[in-house]
Write an enzyme that holds these catalytic residues in place. Sequence first.
Site, PDB file in Angstrom:
ATOM      1  N   HIS A  52       3.225   6.049   3.635  1.00 26.68           N
ATOM      2  CA  HIS A  52       2.448   6.468   4.813  1.00 26.68           C
ATOM      3  C   HIS A  52       2.711   7.937   5.131  1.00 26.68           C
ATOM      4  O   HIS A  52       1.799   8.676   5.485  1.00 26.68           O
ATOM      5  CB  HIS A  52       2.829   5.614   6.032  1.00 26.68           C
ATOM      6  N   GLN A  76      -7.518  -9.848   8.768  1.00 24.65           N
ATOM      7  CA  GLN A  76      -7.375  -9.687   7.317  1.00 24.65           C
ATOM      8  C   GLN A  76      -6.277 -10.577   6.738  1.00 24.65           C
ATOM      9  O   GLN A  76      -5.931 -10.448   5.575  1.00 24.65           O
ATOM     10  CB  GLN A  76      -7.179  -8.218   6.946  1.00 24.65           C
ATOM     11  N   VAL A 191       3.112   6.111  -3.677  1.00 26.70           N
ATOM     12  CA  VAL A 191       4.487   6.636  -3.618  1.00 26.70           C
ATOM     13  C   VAL A 191       5.422   5.510  -4.044  1.00 26.70           C
ATOM     14  O   VAL A 191       5.235   4.344  -3.655  1.00 26.70           O
ATOM     15  CB  VAL A 191       4.822   7.144  -2.200  1.00 26.70           C
ATOM     16  N   SER A 201       5.158  -2.126   2.881  1.00 30.81           N
ATOM     17  CA  SER A 201       5.877  -2.707   4.029  1.00 30.81           C
ATOM     18  C   SER A 201       6.411  -4.086   3.671  1.00 30.81           C
ATOM     19  O   SER A 201       7.410  -4.540   4.220  1.00 30.81           O
ATOM     20  CB  SER A 201       4.958  -2.796   5.238  1.00 30.81           C
TER      21      SER A 201
END
Length: 299
Positions: A52, A76, A191, A201
């Site tokens: 992020h 979702q 990343v 996460s």
Amino acid sequence: MAPSQPLSTSTPPASPVVFESALAMQEQAIAWRHAGDDIGLVPTMGALHAGHDSLVSRARRENQRVIVSVFVNPKQFGPHEDFENYPRPFGQDRARLEALGVDAIFHPPVDQIYPPAFKTRVDPGPLGEVLEGKSRPGHFGGVLTVVLKLLNLTQPKRAYFGQKDFQQVVLVRQLVRDLALPVRIVVAPTVREPDGLAMSSRNAYLDPAQRQLAPIVRQAVTEAARAFTEGETDPANLERLTRERLAGAPGVEIDYVAVVDETTLSRPQRAVPGGVLAVAVKLGSTRLIDNVVLGAERL
Ligand code: PAF
């Protein structure tokens, strides 16, 4: 809490303003746009990590104003997924975003995005039903519904997404194209942890043994991508190589391994540069996804 009046448009605030009200967020965004400021939006579900950070830093470089949304979107998640347990360390996220110099954090409660009378749902069409969409029915309808609403509430000139969620990017681009939304979609590279695991996460769910095993996903797609650069263009062979590598890791359950065209998500006759090898596995109850763009990365 949100201020009652939009901020002055001249200088960024020392610390980000947190908006919980959808209307106050939208009024602020409209005021910034009217003042001639470009807004960059980084939509997130919080539990922020270095992936992020890279999106936010890029947004910071490219826009006068940066808004980060932190919203765990119930629409979702499937009925047996991790909505309730999804990490929500808002205090840490806020400090991180302050250090990155964002102007505003949009952190609405669920009823600000989905008030009781809310009925509309964006239908992603057939591309929402393959790969991730096959394993997670309804997921992309929920993603596109919230993304469209976030874009309307924050009025960005640019919105930033990570390549790790490759199918999400394809579908967000489709949404923008089909509905003529005045926003540019910017995609930043995945990343990774030093051992290659894509930052997510959900990595926090892995126990130490699973965490040790997790880099196999990156290793498997990298090996197949290397075979591609050495001349292997048969999608079936590239998928087989990936599966064989993953099969060597006990406890890794393969959901899908697929070579696909980067815009149609269909399987090409021959793999070509720019095509994508996408993978999803389960490690215990944790789902991990990753992908590699063939011919595009130094491996
Ligand atoms: O990628 C995510 O974190 C989410 O799918 C998004 C784009 C913030 C929508 O909830």
